[in-house]
Design a protein around this motif. Structure first.
Motif, PDB file in Angstrom:
ATOM      1  N   ALA A  21      31.252  49.607  48.808  1.00  0.00           N
ATOM      2  CA  ALA A  21      31.397  48.229  49.272  1.00  0.00           C
ATOM      3  C   ALA A  21      32.147  47.405  48.229  1.00  0.00           C
ATOM      4  O   ALA A  21      31.955  47.568  47.034  1.00  0.00           O
ATOM      5  CB  ALA A  21      30.025  47.616  49.529  1.00  0.00           C
ATOM      6  N   THR A  22      33.013  46.510  48.693  1.00  0.00           N
ATOM      7  CA  THR A  22      33.739  45.622  47.784  1.00  0.00           C
ATOM      8  C   THR A  22      32.843  44.446  47.437  1.00  0.00           C
ATOM      9  O   THR A  22      32.462  43.672  48.308  1.00  0.00           O
ATOM     10  CB  THR A  22      35.037  45.124  48.435  1.00  0.00           C
ATOM     11  N   LEU A  23      32.513  44.337  46.161  1.00  0.00           N
ATOM     12  CA  LEU A  23      31.651  43.263  45.678  1.00  0.00           C
ATOM     13  C   LEU A  23      32.472  42.309  44.828  1.00  0.00           C
ATOM     14  O   LEU A  23      33.402  42.729  44.137  1.00  0.00           O
ATOM     15  CB  LEU A  23      30.516  43.826  44.828  1.00  0.00           C
ATOM     16  N   PRO A  24      32.152  41.034  44.847  1.00  0.00           N
ATOM     17  CA  PRO A  24      32.800  40.131  43.895  1.00  0.00           C
ATOM     18  C   PRO A  24      32.326  40.444  42.478  1.00  0.00           C
ATOM     19  O   PRO A  24      31.308  41.117  42.278  1.00  0.00           O
ATOM     20  CB  PRO A  24      32.342  38.744  44.350  1.00  0.00           C
ATOM     21  N   ALA A  25      33.075  39.957  41.498  1.00  0.00           N
ATOM     22  CA  ALA A  25      32.715  40.153  40.093  1.00  0.00           C
ATOM     23  C   ALA A  25      32.613  38.801  39.411  1.00  0.00           C
ATOM     24  O   ALA A  25      33.368  37.871  39.722  1.00  0.00           O
ATOM     25  CB  ALA A  25      33.740  41.027  39.384  1.00  0.00           C
ATOM     26  N   LEU A  26      31.687  38.704  38.469  1.00  0.00           N
ATOM     27  CA  LEU A  26      31.495  37.505  37.665  1.00  0.00           C
ATOM     28  C   LEU A  26      31.650  37.914  36.207  1.00  0.00           C
ATOM     29  O   LEU A  26      30.965  38.834  35.740  1.00  0.00           O
ATOM     30  CB  LEU A  26      30.106  36.920  37.921  1.00  0.00           C
ATOM     31  N   VAL A  27      32.573  37.274  35.483  1.00  0.00           N
ATOM     32  CA  VAL A  27      32.881  37.636  34.089  1.00  0.00           C
ATOM     33  C   VAL A  27      32.486  36.482  33.185  1.00  0.00           C
ATOM     34  O   VAL A  27      33.054  35.382  33.278  1.00  0.00           O
ATOM     35  CB  VAL A  27      34.374  37.969  33.913  1.00  0.00           C
ATOM     36  N   LEU A  28      31.529  36.728  32.303  1.00  0.00           N
ATOM     37  CA  LEU A  28      31.084  35.723  31.336  1.00  0.00           C
ATOM     38  C   LEU A  28      31.899  35.898  30.056  1.00  0.00           C
ATOM     39  O   LEU A  28      31.715  36.857  29.318  1.00  0.00           O
ATOM     40  CB  LEU A  28      29.593  35.895  31.038  1.00  0.00           C
ATOM     41  N   GLY A  29      32.848  34.962  29.815  1.00  0.00           N
ATOM     42  CA  GLY A  29      33.643  35.029  28.596  1.00  0.00           C
ATOM     43  C   GLY A  29      35.093  35.380  28.869  1.00  0.00           C
ATOM     44  O   GLY A  29      35.553  36.462  28.500  1.00  0.00           O
ATOM     45  N   ILE A  30      35.839  34.450  29.478  1.00  0.00           N
ATOM     46  CA  ILE A  30      37.252  34.706  29.776  1.00  0.00           C
ATOM     47  C   ILE A  30      38.150  33.923  28.820  1.00  0.00           C
ATOM     48  O   ILE A  30      39.285  33.617  29.136  1.00  0.00           O
ATOM     49  CB  ILE A  30      37.597  34.389  31.249  1.00  0.00           C
ATOM     50  N   ALA A  33      37.543  40.043  43.991  1.00  0.00           N
ATOM     51  CA  ALA A  33      37.496  38.590  43.814  1.00  0.00           C
ATOM     52  C   ALA A  33      36.697  38.281  42.542  1.00  0.00           C
ATOM     53  O   ALA A  33      35.506  38.578  42.468  1.00  0.00           O
ATOM     54  CB  ALA A  33      36.851  37.926  45.016  1.00  0.00           C
ATOM     55  N   VAL A  34      37.361  37.689  41.543  1.00  0.00           N
ATOM     56  CA  VAL A  34      36.749  37.489  40.231  1.00  0.00           C
ATOM     57  C   VAL A  34      36.480  36.013  39.982  1.00  0.00           C
ATOM     58  O   VAL A  34      37.383  35.170  40.090  1.00  0.00           O
ATOM     59  CB  VAL A  34      37.657  38.037  39.109  1.00  0.00           C
ATOM     60  N   THR A  35      35.245  35.709  39.617  1.00  0.00           N
ATOM     61  CA  THR A  35      34.870  34.387  39.119  1.00  0.00           C
ATOM     62  C   THR A  35      34.680  34.516  37.608  1.00  0.00           C
ATOM     63  O   THR A  35      34.009  35.449  37.143  1.00  0.00           O
ATOM     64  CB  THR A  35      33.572  33.882  39.767  1.00  0.00           C
ATOM     65  N   GLY A  36      35.284  33.609  36.863  1.00  0.00           N
ATOM     66  CA  GLY A  36      35.199  33.681  35.411  1.00  0.00           C
ATOM     67  C   GLY A  36      34.555  32.446  34.819  1.00  0.00           C
ATOM     68  O   GLY A  36      34.742  31.331  35.324  1.00  0.00           O
ATOM     69  N   ILE A  37      33.796  32.639  33.741  1.00  0.00           N
ATOM     70  CA  ILE A  37      33.145  31.542  33.037  1.00  0.00           C
ATOM     71  C   ILE A  37      33.771  31.409  31.662  1.00  0.00           C
ATOM     72  O   ILE A  37      33.822  32.375  30.899  1.00  0.00           O
ATOM     73  CB  ILE A  37      31.631  31.772  32.922  1.00  0.00           C
ATOM     74  N   ALA A  38      34.261  30.202  31.342  1.00  0.00           N
ATOM     75  CA  ALA A  38      34.964  29.943  30.091  1.00  0.00           C
ATOM     76  C   ALA A  38      34.239  28.875  29.279  1.00  0.00           C
ATOM     77  O   ALA A  38      33.571  27.998  29.835  1.00  0.00           O
ATOM     78  CB  ALA A  38      36.393  29.488  30.373  1.00  0.00           C
ATOM     79  N   LEU A  67      42.450  35.249  38.932  1.00  0.00           N
ATOM     80  CA  LEU A  67      41.131  34.635  38.897  1.00  0.00           C
ATOM     81  C   LEU A  67      40.916  33.856  40.195  1.00  0.00           C
ATOM     82  O   LEU A  67      41.652  32.907  40.491  1.00  0.00           O
ATOM     83  CB  LEU A  67      41.014  33.698  37.697  1.00  0.00           C
ATOM     84  N   ALA A  68      39.908  34.242  40.956  1.00  0.00           N
ATOM     85  CA  ALA A  68      39.630  33.541  42.218  1.00  0.00           C
ATOM     86  C   ALA A  68      39.019  32.171  41.963  1.00  0.00           C
ATOM     87  O   ALA A  68      39.294  31.203  42.680  1.00  0.00           O
ATOM     88  CB  ALA A  68      38.685  34.390  43.081  1.00  0.00           C
ATOM     89  N   ARG A  69      38.187  32.084  40.924  1.00  0.00           N
ATOM     90  CA  ARG A  69      37.522  30.819  40.616  1.00  0.00           C
ATOM     91  C   ARG A  69      37.148  30.799  39.140  1.00  0.00           C
ATOM     92  O   ARG A  69      36.663  31.803  38.612  1.00  0.00           O
ATOM     93  CB  ARG A  69      36.266  30.668  41.463  1.00  0.00           C
ATOM     94  N   GLY A  70      37.386  29.691  38.487  1.00  0.00           N
ATOM     95  CA  GLY A  70      37.006  29.529  37.085  1.00  0.00           C
ATOM     96  C   GLY A  70      36.077  28.350  36.913  1.00  0.00           C
ATOM     97  O   GLY A  70      36.276  27.296  37.522  1.00  0.00           O
ATOM     98  N   GLY A  77      26.545  35.984  46.474  1.00  0.00           N
ATOM     99  CA  GLY A  77      25.837  37.128  47.016  1.00  0.00           C
ATOM    100  C   GLY A  77      25.812  38.225  45.961  1.00  0.00           C
ATOM    101  O   GLY A  77      26.043  37.983  44.773  1.00  0.00           O
ATOM    102  N   GLU A  78      25.541  39.443  46.364  1.00  0.00           N
ATOM    103  CA  GLU A  78      25.483  40.534  45.397  1.00  0.00           C
ATOM    104  C   GLU A  78      26.835  40.675  44.693  1.00  0.00           C
ATOM    105  O   GLU A  78      27.879  40.696  45.339  1.00  0.00           O
ATOM    106  CB  GLU A  78      25.113  41.840  46.094  1.00  0.00           C
ATOM    107  N   ALA A  79      26.798  40.761  43.371  1.00  0.00           N
ATOM    108  CA  ALA A  79      28.038  40.791  42.596  1.00  0.00           C
ATOM    109  C   ALA A  79      27.837  41.622  41.337  1.00  0.00           C
ATOM    110  O   ALA A  79      26.699  41.879  40.909  1.00  0.00           O
ATOM    111  CB  ALA A  79      28.472  39.367  42.225  1.00  0.00           C
ATOM    112  N   CYS A  80      28.943  42.021  40.720  1.00  0.00           N
ATOM    113  CA  CYS A  80      28.924  42.749  39.445  1.00  0.00           C
ATOM    114  C   CYS A  80      29.099  41.747  38.311  1.00  0.00           C
ATOM    115  O   CYS A  80      30.044  40.951  38.324  1.00  0.00           O
ATOM    116  CB  CYS A  80      30.045  43.783  39.410  1.00  0.00           C
ATOM    117  N   LEU A  81      28.199  41.794  37.338  1.00  0.00           N
ATOM    118  CA  LEU A  81      28.218  40.854  36.229  1.00  0.00           C
ATOM    119  C   LEU A  81      28.716  41.552  34.963  1.00  0.00           C
ATOM    120  O   LEU A  81      28.103  42.504  34.496  1.00  0.00           O
ATOM    121  CB  LEU A  81      26.826  40.273  35.993  1.00  0.00           C
TER     122      LEU A  81
END
Length: 404
Positions: A4-13, A31-36, A49-52, A74-78
């Motif tokens: 399944a294709t899951l979104p990803a969340l990246v802490l530290g971009i 689809a990547v959401t990043g936290i800066a 980056l889909a969302r920052g 929803g369910e995502a890879c962190l």
């Protein structure tokens, strides 16, 4: 849910490491959401980056922010980048695991590689060579320190066994936690160690290992190694040893026996996930010595992804989707440059050679300058930040430098 294709969340971009993860996942359709930490973060400029979002303040704020984003995604890879962030997230691992598939190792495994003494003990079990190392006892008397220092061959390199763990204690005593320190005699070593007696702890002391930095990288799951890659450090900042500023991908046909030992070491550490096993390799003698194991995405990740070793994507597939990693032959000979520290390195070698701590480092100023310029014309050169397919991070980085 395999596949399944899951979104990803990246802490530290904020760094080229986080940027490389965003690019690699985004190019594979994630689809990547990043936290800066700041609006100037290089990752915020990426077209992949889909969302920052900006990072919340404090540990409790970050965890609440992650839970809120998890509810939206929803369910995502962190993914997490720094050792400090991984340790922080592991303090809330059970809570986060209810919302995310975690792309970083648990704290039990992290502590095994953060503490170099534990790493070296595991290395000894599987026959991985390590430098001759002395760990002064925190309660050692001046006479005991002098005896230990007298038994070493110089120069020696000092580093902390667990800099993250010991840092608060050392800084509370008003002392620095140097990443590395060179000492060229017993007298110089003892003078450097003396102030740390007030903190009741001392750095590791290792005999100098000649040669260049050799990194071997892999993705581990249930004792099986996936997505092997290796590189040679051509330049570092500072010049005597530190972060890689120019590195080159090496074929797996080289150092194959050492790669097998690296895999054995990670098995002994019961490692799961991505890892870098770092050596100092002396081409004159053919010997290698283990420096450390990094249990996180490493600084030169942009080289691996540019060469075709897609570690973020493979980790996403294996640890996030439960899918078998894809075969990913990579391009040996490709180079990658981290331009800001690479330029600082050049300027030090040209104008402040006396500040280079490694007195054995041979410096040819004209050759260094010509090599620096020639790499701009080399077809096999790539960059940690600049990428013509994704120029936004470069322009963002340039604006930040001009404002300083």
């Amino acid at each position: 849910m395999t596949g399944a294709t899951l979104p990803a969340l990246v802490l530290g971009i904020d760094t080229p490491i986080g940027l490389a993860i965003v690019r690699d996942l985004g190019r594979h359709g994630v689809a990547v959401t990043g936290i800066a930490r700041s609006r100037g973060a290089v990752g915020l400029g990426s077209r992949y980056l889909a969302r920052g979002v900006l990072r919340a303040a404090g540990e409790a704020g970050v965890i609440a922010q992650l839970e809120q984003l998890g509810g939206e995604l929803g369910e995502a890879c962190l993914f997490a980048i720094s050792e400090g962030d991984i340790s922080m997230l592991n303090r809330h691992r059970a809570r986060l695991a209810q919302r995310f598939r975690l792309m970083f190792p648990d704290q039990r495994r992290m502590e095994r590689v953060l503490d170099k003494q534990q790493t070296y003990a595991a290395a000894a079990q599987v026959g991985v060579p390590v430098p001759r190392t002395w760990q002064p006892d925190g309660a050692a008397t001046p006479a005991a320190l002098a005896q230990g220092a007298a038994g070493l061959h110089y120069p020696v390199v000092l580093k902390w066994a667990d800099p993250n763990g010991i840092g608060p204690r050392v800084r509370a005593a008003g002392l620095a936690v140097d990443k590395t320190r060179y000492c060229h005699s017993a007298e110089e070593l003892l003078a450097y160690l003396a102030p740390y007696g007030a903190a009741g702890c001392y750095p590791l002391v290792q005999e100098y290992c000649a040669g260049y930095g050799l990194g071997q990288f892999m993705l581990m799951r249930d004792g099986q190694a996936h997505c092997l890659f290796q590189h040679r450090r051509l330049h570092e900042w500072p010049p005597e040893g530190g972060v890689s500023t120019l590195c080159e991908a090496l074929p797996l046909s080289e150092h194959s026996a050492l790669m097998a030992q690296s895999v054995a070491l990670l098995r002994a550490l019961e490692w799961e996930g991505i890892a870098m096993v770092e050596y100092r390799h002396d081409p004159a003698s053919g010997r290698s010595a283990l420096m450390e194991v990094n249990g996180r995405f490493w600084g030169s990740l942009p080289l691996a992804t540019a060469a075709g070793a897609h570690f973020p994507w493979q980790a996403y597939r294996l640890l996030g989707q439960g899918a078998a990693p894809e075969a990913s032959p990579y391009r040996a000979g490709l180079r990658c440059r981290f331009m800001v520290p690479e330029t600082k390195r050049l300027l030090r070698l040209l104008f402040r050679r006396q500040a280079v701590a490694d007195r054995r480092l041979a410096v040819r100023p004209l050759a260094e300058l010509l090599g620096y310029l020639a790499d701009f014309l080399r077809p096999s050169t790539r960059y940690y930040v600049f990428d013509w397919r994704d120029p936004g991070p470069f322009w963002r980085d340039l604006r930040q430098m001009l404002r300083r």
